[in-house]
Design a protein around this motif. Structure first.
Motif, PDB file in Angstrom:
ATOM      1  N   SER A   1       0.831  -1.212   0.000  1.00 48.93           N
ATOM      2  CA  SER A   1       0.000   0.000   0.000  1.00 48.93           C
ATOM      3  C   SER A   1       0.859   1.254   0.000  1.00 48.93           C
ATOM      4  N   LEU A   2       1.945   1.214   0.757  1.00 46.60           N
ATOM      5  CA  LEU A   2       2.856   2.364   0.768  1.00 46.60           C
ATOM      6  C   LEU A   2       3.487   2.561  -0.609  1.00 46.60           C
TER       7      LEU A   2
ATOM      8  N   SER B   1      -7.566   9.103  -3.592  1.00 47.99           N
ATOM      9  CA  SER B   1      -6.975   7.768  -3.535  1.00 47.99           C
ATOM     10  C   SER B   1      -5.941   7.682  -2.411  1.00 47.99           C
ATOM     11  N   VAL B   2      -5.138   8.716  -2.295  1.00 51.49           N
ATOM     12  CA  VAL B   2      -4.111   8.726  -1.248  1.00 51.49           C
ATOM     13  C   VAL B   2      -4.764   8.791   0.127  1.00 51.49           C
ATOM     14  N   ALA B   3      -5.842   9.531   0.249  1.00 51.66           N
ATOM     15  CA  ALA B   3      -6.548   9.610   1.531  1.00 51.66           C
ATOM     16  C   ALA B   3      -7.073   8.220   1.925  1.00 51.66           C
TER      17      ALA B   3
ATOM     18  N   THR C   1       3.611   5.441  -5.838  1.00 52.93           N
ATOM     19  CA  THR C   1       3.460   5.385  -7.295  1.00 52.93           C
ATOM     20  C   THR C   1       2.316   6.278  -7.751  1.00 52.93           C
ATOM     21  N   LEU C   2       1.216   6.251  -7.022  1.00 53.34           N
ATOM     22  CA  LEU C   2       0.046   7.051  -7.368  1.00 53.34           C
ATOM     23  C   LEU C   2       0.370   8.545  -7.301  1.00 53.34           C
ATOM     24  N   ILE C   3       1.113   8.955  -6.297  1.00 56.22           N
ATOM     25  CA  ILE C   3       1.486  10.361  -6.152  1.00 56.22           C
ATOM     26  C   ILE C   3       2.391  10.796  -7.308  1.00 56.22           C
ATOM     27  N   GLU C   4       3.313   9.942  -7.690  1.00 58.88           N
ATOM     28  CA  GLU C   4       4.245  10.291  -8.762  1.00 58.88           C
ATOM     29  C   GLU C   4       3.579  10.337 -10.141  1.00 58.88           C
ATOM     30  N   ASN C   5       2.662   9.438 -10.396  1.00 62.00           N
ATOM     31  CA  ASN C   5       2.140   9.262 -11.754  1.00 62.00           C
ATOM     32  C   ASN C   5       0.794   9.916 -12.021  1.00 62.00           C
TER      33      ASN C   5
ATOM     34  N   ASN D   1      -5.870   6.011   5.133  1.00 60.92           N
ATOM     35  CA  ASN D   1      -6.797   5.424   6.112  1.00 60.92           C
ATOM     36  C   ASN D   1      -6.562   3.916   6.240  1.00 60.92           C
ATOM     37  N   PHE D   2      -6.329   3.249   5.094  1.00 58.15           N
ATOM     38  CA  PHE D   2      -6.055   1.810   5.127  1.00 58.15           C
ATOM     39  C   PHE D   2      -4.766   1.540   5.901  1.00 58.15           C
ATOM     40  N   ILE D   3      -3.746   2.350   5.655  1.00 56.93           N
ATOM     41  CA  ILE D   3      -2.456   2.155   6.336  1.00 56.93           C
ATOM     42  C   ILE D   3      -2.606   2.361   7.841  1.00 56.93           C
TER      43      ILE D   3
END
Length: 159
Positions: free
Chosen positions: A50-51, A67-69, A56-60, A73-75
């Protein structure tokens, strides 16, 4: 000669059964502990994935806030589950250690009786060997005295 019979054989058998039960109990606790370790490792892997996915999501992507939020929350939830799993793992370790100590004690009790049985058996064999030797000595003496009497009698008769 009678066969050796250990007078505490039933006690030894009972203690061996108890030691076997303790061994089984220890093995079950160890298996549970290993399962808890596997669960913890799996949780940690999921968190690390997940990390990586978040990075990857932040970079791309430009639309990464929601999605990051969700990933954050999952983390957070995963960290809580990992913490609880660590507590279960600690309880499991304590159980394994207590079962190991019980097993060690039961095996020690069995070994004590086995050593006692071996000592008594050696004493029995030694005593039986001495008695047998005494019988053989007595037979030897009787044969010698009979042979000597026969020899004396034959000389006295002039033969």
């Amino acid at each position: 000669m009678k066969k050796f019979k250990f007078n505490l054989a039933k006690v030894l058998t009972q203690r061996q059964i108890i030691a076997d039960i303790a061994q089984r109990s220890f093995a079950e606790a160890q298996a549970t502990h290993n399962a808890e370790i596997a669960k913890l490792n799996e949780m940690t892997k999921i968190k690390n994935r997940s990390l990586e996915e978040r990075a990857t999501l932040i970079e791309n992507s430009r639309d990464w806030v929601n999605s990051v939020a969700q990933i954050n929350n999952f983390i957070i939830g995963q960290d809580l589950r990992i913490k609880n799993q660590n507590l279960r793992l600690q309880e499991s370790e304590n159980l394994v250690e207590s079962r190991r100590e019980i097993l060690r004690e039961k095996v020690s009790e069995v070994k004590i009786l086995e050593r006692l049985e071996e000592k008594k058996k050696q004493a029995y064999v030694s005593k039986a060997a001495k008695e047998e030797q005494a019988e053989l000595d007595e037979l030897s003496v009787l044969r010698f005295s009979r042979n000597e009497n026969l020899t004396k009698g034959s000389h006295e008769d002039g033969i």
